[in-house]
Design a protein around this motif. Sequence first.
Motif, PDB file in Angstrom:
ATOM      1  N   VAL A  88       7.038  -4.514   4.671  1.00 27.30           N
ATOM      2  CA  VAL A  88       5.712  -4.162   4.144  1.00 27.30           C
ATOM      3  C   VAL A  88       4.656  -4.257   5.240  1.00 27.30           C
ATOM      4  CG1 VAL A  88       3.880  -4.895   2.570  1.00 27.30           C
ATOM      5  CG2 VAL A  88       6.252  -4.815   1.773  1.00 27.30           C
ATOM      6  N   MET A  89       4.735  -5.292   6.056  1.00 27.15           N
ATOM      7  CA  MET A  89       3.745  -5.486   7.116  1.00 27.15           C
ATOM      8  C   MET A  89       3.806  -4.384   8.163  1.00 27.15           C
ATOM      9  SD  MET A  89       3.850  -9.628   7.677  1.00 27.15           S
ATOM     10  CE  MET A  89       2.764  -9.499   9.108  1.00 27.15           C
ATOM     11  N   ILE A  90       5.017  -4.055   8.621  1.00 24.71           N
ATOM     12  CA  ILE A  90       5.122  -3.065   9.699  1.00 24.71           C
ATOM     13  C   ILE A  90       4.888  -1.648   9.191  1.00 24.71           C
ATOM     14  CG2 ILE A  90       6.683  -4.508  11.044  1.00 24.71           C
ATOM     15  CD1 ILE A  90       8.967  -2.693  10.259  1.00 24.71           C
ATOM     16  N   ILE A  91       4.878  -1.457   7.869  1.00 20.94           N
ATOM     17  CA  ILE A  91       4.523  -0.152   7.313  1.00 20.94           C
ATOM     18  C   ILE A  91       3.030  -0.089   7.009  1.00 20.94           C
ATOM     19  CG2 ILE A  91       4.775   1.361   5.303  1.00 20.94           C
ATOM     20  CD1 ILE A  91       7.718   0.570   5.187  1.00 20.94           C
ATOM     21  N   ALA A  92       2.482  -1.191   6.472  1.00 18.91           N
ATOM     22  CA  ALA A  92       1.077  -1.196   6.066  1.00 18.91           C
ATOM     23  C   ALA A  92       0.129  -1.074   7.257  1.00 18.91           C
ATOM     24  CB  ALA A  92       0.772  -2.477   5.286  1.00 18.91           C
ATOM     25  N   ILE A  93       0.414  -1.788   8.337  1.00 17.89           N
ATOM     26  CA  ILE A  93      -0.480  -1.781   9.504  1.00 17.89           C
ATOM     27  C   ILE A  93      -0.613  -0.380  10.112  1.00 17.89           C
ATOM     28  CG2 ILE A  93      -0.803  -2.656  11.849  1.00 17.89           C
ATOM     29  CD1 ILE A  93       0.403  -5.311  10.883  1.00 17.89           C
ATOM     30  N   PRO A  94       0.502   0.344  10.360  1.00 17.57           N
ATOM     31  CA  PRO A  94       0.357   1.714  10.877  1.00 17.57           C
ATOM     32  C   PRO A  94      -0.372   2.649   9.919  1.00 17.57           C
ATOM     33  CG  PRO A  94       2.569   0.906  11.274  1.00 17.57           C
ATOM     34  CD  PRO A  94       1.905  -0.090  10.393  1.00 17.57           C
ATOM     35  N   ILE A  95      -0.167   2.476   8.596  1.00 18.67           N
ATOM     36  CA  ILE A  95      -0.866   3.327   7.623  1.00 18.67           C
ATOM     37  C   ILE A  95      -2.376   3.138   7.737  1.00 18.67           C
ATOM     38  CG2 ILE A  95      -1.330   3.626   5.151  1.00 18.67           C
ATOM     39  CD1 ILE A  95       1.635   3.205   4.632  1.00 18.67           C
ATOM     40  N   ILE A  96      -2.790   1.887   7.885  1.00 17.48           N
ATOM     41  CA  ILE A  96      -4.216   1.597   8.043  1.00 17.48           C
ATOM     42  C   ILE A  96      -4.751   2.229   9.331  1.00 17.48           C
ATOM     43  CG2 ILE A  96      -5.906  -0.244   8.426  1.00 17.48           C
ATOM     44  CD1 ILE A  96      -4.131  -2.035   6.666  1.00 17.48           C
ATOM     45  N   LEU A  97      -3.998   2.090  10.425  1.00 16.46           N
ATOM     46  CA  LEU A  97      -4.420   2.658  11.707  1.00 16.46           C
ATOM     47  C   LEU A  97      -4.508   4.178  11.655  1.00 16.46           C
ATOM     48  CD1 LEU A  97      -2.359   0.437  14.196  1.00 16.46           C
ATOM     49  CD2 LEU A  97      -4.823   0.333  13.748  1.00 16.46           C
ATOM     50  N   VAL A  98      -3.500   4.811  11.025  1.00 15.89           N
ATOM     51  CA  VAL A  98      -3.503   6.274  10.915  1.00 15.89           C
ATOM     52  C   VAL A  98      -4.675   6.740  10.055  1.00 15.89           C
ATOM     53  CG1 VAL A  98      -2.255   8.266   9.995  1.00 15.89           C
ATOM     54  CG2 VAL A  98      -1.028   6.526  11.297  1.00 15.89           C
ATOM     55  N   THR A  99      -4.937   6.034   8.962  1.00 15.96           N
ATOM     56  CA  THR A  99      -6.038   6.405   8.066  1.00 15.96           C
ATOM     57  C   THR A  99      -7.390   6.302   8.773  1.00 15.96           C
ATOM     58  OG1 THR A  99      -4.779   5.591   6.156  1.00 15.96           O
ATOM     59  CG2 THR A  99      -7.151   5.918   5.862  1.00 15.96           C
ATOM     60  N   VAL A 100      -7.594   5.185   9.485  1.00 15.07           N
ATOM     61  CA  VAL A 100      -8.854   5.004  10.212  1.00 15.07           C
ATOM     62  C   VAL A 100      -9.012   6.069  11.293  1.00 15.07           C
ATOM     63  CG1 VAL A 100     -10.111   3.460  11.766  1.00 15.07           C
ATOM     64  CG2 VAL A 100      -8.972   2.527   9.744  1.00 15.07           C
TER      65      VAL A 100
END
Length: 305
Positions: free
Chosen positions: A149-161
């Motif tokens: 969950v952590m290694i998926i959530a962090i990139p999603i946040i970065l891509v969204t920003v």
Amino acid sequence: MDTKFSKPKGFGEILDHTFSLTKNRFKDFFLISLIFMGPVYLLQAIMELVSGTSFFREMGSGNVWFEQILSGFTETGTMETSGFGADIGIIIVGLIGAILGLVAEAAILFAIANIRKNEEYTVGSVIKQAFSRFWPMIGSSILFGIITVMIIAIPIILVTVTALFGFEANPVLGVLGAILLFLGFAIGIGLLLTRWSFYFASVVLDKDSPGLERSWRLSRKRTWTLMGLYIVFYLIISAIELAVQMTFGLALGNSVLLSLISNLATLITTMIFSVGYAVMYLDLKTRHEGDDLKEMIENYNTKTI
């Protein structure tokens, strides 16, 4: 040792060995899966019947048959009889299914480990062995889930920003950059999860908890091949399940009977994946043991010179 397990295998050989084992030991593997997942699927069917879903054929509104089938899928999910209690029941059943699925996979791992050593086994004996590793594999799976969950959530946040700020500056470059960033993160996440994915077999067969370090070590230099195998298994499983859904869905709609047939197909495809996972792990062990032997010989020759 079974000769098929005694030497490292290539991409195609792993697939061939997986389907060969599944075919030859289908009765044992299917029975293991059915013992654990059968009651879960039966409970799901009962819950659907209680919620008002038709057993044989669930059709919705419409003038022609395909409109009735499509509306049956949408209307069933928004029935007035479903509520908070039903949602809680679905979550509980799903959680039980996930836990029992882990035990079933562990039992299949033990069965294939016995086949590798040419040792006799019974379904009952491997199930007993699987339960002996219950808490270590549950704890390790929770840890792996948190990491995932952590290694998926962090990139999603970065891509969204990145997409938001980039779109304001330059819409075309912002979208293109977000897509490239997403693809890069997706490949990186896939490689990381592949390296750690054999934690479960390490915990079950080698009693190494949480197994992440051992999985990382065993999968060294084989990451791309292993990820490719995961993709192939996913495509095969998805194709089978889609074919079952499309074929029987045309006649049955979103009925309880379709759910049971789909769950049966899922049980078989999950069983195939579990066998493939075991073959992949034991192949890594064979390669690792061979590397260890080479290192011992090289160290011995160095000392004697």
